[in-house]
Design a protein around this motif. Sequence first.
Motif, short mmCIF file in Angstrom:
data_model
loop_
_atom_site.label_atom_id
_atom_site.label_comp_id
_atom_site.label_asym_id
_atom_site.label_seq_id
_atom_site.Cartn_x
_atom_site.Cartn_y
_atom_site.Cartn_z
N GLN A 151 -21.10 -7.10 -37.61
CA GLN A 151 -19.79 -7.73 -37.59
C GLN A 151 -18.75 -6.82 -36.94
N GLN A 152 -18.82 -5.53 -37.24
CA GLN A 152 -17.88 -4.59 -36.62
C GLN A 152 -18.07 -4.53 -35.11
N VAL A 153 -19.32 -4.54 -34.67
CA VAL A 153 -19.59 -4.51 -33.23
C VAL A 153 -19.03 -5.76 -32.56
N GLN A 154 -19.23 -6.93 -33.18
CA GLN A 154 -18.72 -8.17 -32.62
C GLN A 154 -17.19 -8.16 -32.56
N GLN A 155 -16.55 -7.63 -33.61
CA GLN A 155 -15.10 -7.56 -33.63
C GLN A 155 -14.58 -6.64 -32.52
N LEU A 156 -15.24 -5.50 -32.34
CA LEU A 156 -14.84 -4.58 -31.27
C LEU A 156 -15.02 -5.22 -29.90
N GLN A 157 -16.08 -5.99 -29.73
CA GLN A 157 -16.30 -6.67 -28.45
C GLN A 157 -15.20 -7.69 -28.18
N ARG A 158 -14.78 -8.43 -29.22
CA ARG A 158 -13.71 -9.41 -29.03
C ARG A 158 -12.40 -8.73 -28.67
N VAL A 159 -12.08 -7.61 -29.34
CA VAL A 159 -10.85 -6.87 -29.05
C VAL A 159 -10.89 -6.34 -27.62
N ALA A 160 -12.04 -5.79 -27.21
CA ALA A 160 -12.17 -5.25 -25.86
C ALA A 160 -12.01 -6.35 -24.82
N LEU A 161 -12.58 -7.53 -25.08
CA LEU A 161 -12.46 -8.64 -24.14
C LEU A 161 -11.02 -9.12 -24.03
N ARG A 162 -10.32 -9.22 -25.17
CA ARG A 162 -8.92 -9.66 -25.14
C ARG A 162 -8.04 -8.65 -24.40
N GLU A 182 -9.02 -6.64 -22.04
CA GLU A 182 -9.35 -6.71 -20.61
C GLU A 182 -8.66 -7.90 -19.95
N VAL A 183 -8.59 -9.02 -20.68
CA VAL A 183 -7.92 -10.20 -20.14
C VAL A 183 -6.43 -9.93 -19.97
N GLU A 184 -5.82 -9.24 -20.93
CA GLU A 184 -4.39 -8.95 -20.84
C GLU A 184 -4.07 -8.01 -19.68
N ARG A 185 -5.03 -7.21 -19.28
CA ARG A 185 -4.80 -6.26 -18.20
C ARG A 185 -4.89 -6.89 -16.82
N VAL A 186 -5.44 -8.11 -16.72
CA VAL A 186 -5.58 -8.76 -15.42
C VAL A 186 -4.20 -9.16 -14.91
N PRO A 187 -3.73 -8.72 -13.72
CA PRO A 187 -2.37 -9.04 -13.23
C PRO A 187 -2.23 -10.52 -12.88
N VAL A 188 -1.03 -11.06 -13.15
CA VAL A 188 -0.74 -12.45 -12.82
C VAL A 188 -0.43 -12.54 -11.32
N PRO A 189 -0.99 -13.48 -10.58
CA PRO A 189 -0.72 -13.59 -9.14
C PRO A 189 0.77 -13.80 -8.87
N VAL A 190 1.33 -13.07 -7.92
CA VAL A 190 2.74 -13.16 -7.54
C VAL A 190 2.85 -13.90 -6.21
N GLU A 191 3.85 -14.75 -6.12
CA GLU A 191 4.04 -15.53 -4.89
C GLU A 191 4.34 -14.61 -3.73
N ARG A 192 3.80 -14.89 -2.62
CA ARG A 192 3.97 -14.05 -1.45
C ARG A 192 5.42 -14.03 -1.00
N PRO A 193 5.93 -12.93 -0.51
CA PRO A 193 7.35 -12.83 -0.09
C PRO A 193 7.72 -13.85 0.97
N LYS A 194 6.84 -14.13 1.94
CA LYS A 194 7.16 -15.07 2.99
C LYS A 194 7.41 -16.46 2.44
N VAL A 195 6.60 -16.84 1.45
CA VAL A 195 6.77 -18.16 0.85
C VAL A 195 8.08 -18.22 0.11
N GLN A 196 8.44 -17.13 -0.61
CA GLN A 196 9.70 -17.09 -1.33
C GLN A 196 10.87 -17.21 -0.36
N GLN A 197 10.83 -16.47 0.74
CA GLN A 197 11.92 -16.52 1.71
C GLN A 197 12.04 -17.90 2.33
N ALA A 198 10.92 -18.55 2.61
CA ALA A 198 10.96 -19.89 3.18
C ALA A 198 11.60 -20.87 2.22
#
Length: 210
Positions: free
Chosen positions: A133-144, A146-162
Motif C-alpha cells: 500500500q505504501q508503494v502504491q501511494q508513493l507511485q500515485r504521489v510521484a505520478l501527480r 510529474e503531471v504538475e511539472r508538465v508546462p502548459v502550452p503558451v500561445e505563440r507570440p506571432k499569433v498573439q500579435q495578429a
Amino acid sequence: MSDVVASHRAALVVAAAGFFLLAPSHAQAQWWKRAPVDFEACADAAEKATTKSEKTAALADCNAKFAGRRKAGGGYSYYDFLQDRSFDIAGPNPTPEEQKKIDESYTAYLANQRRSNEAAQATARQQREQQEQQVQQLQRVALRTEVERVPVPVERPKVQQAAIGDARPRPKGTPCTKGSFSCEWPRLSDGLNDIKKLFSPTPSKPAKKG
C-alpha cells in the motif's frame, strides 16, 4: 497427538538399544559389583571399564536404563529434548503418571508452536500488505507530481500579435482583408446604430404658444 508422542519415545528407546547391541559382546560382561541405582552410579561404574569400547557400550547402557539425572538439592530431573525443558521426577526414571504429564506438556508445546507460527505468518502477511500500500501511494504521489511539472502550452507570440492587430481599429483609407475583425467592425457598428435609432423615439417639438 498421543501417537506422535509415543512414536518419538519409542524411537529413542530403539536407538539406544541398537547402539548397545552393536557394541562388542564382551562389553556386556559384569563391569560392576552391584546393580547401580541411578545414572550417576551407573556412569561411575562404566568409567572403570577396561577398554574404551567397553566404556562406550557401558555408558550407552546407562542412558538406556536411566532417563533421570540427580539434582543438587536431592531428587531427579528429566530433560525432554523435544520440548527443550526439564521436569522434576521422584526417582531415576519417570513414573507412568509423571510420563503422562510430560507427554501432555509436549502436546501443549506443539499447539503453542503451531499458534506462534500462524501468528508470525499473519504478521508477515500484514506487513507485506502495508508495504504494498505504501508503494502504491508513493507511485500515485510521484505520478501527480510529474503531471504538475508538465508546462502548459503558451500561445505563440506571432499569433498573439495578429490577434491584437485585428482588435485595433483600422485607420480610414487603409485597405482591409475581407472577413477580418478590423474590416467588418465598422459595418457592424453602423448597423447597430441604425437598430438603436429604430427603437429610440424621436423627441417631439413643443407646440408654439399663440
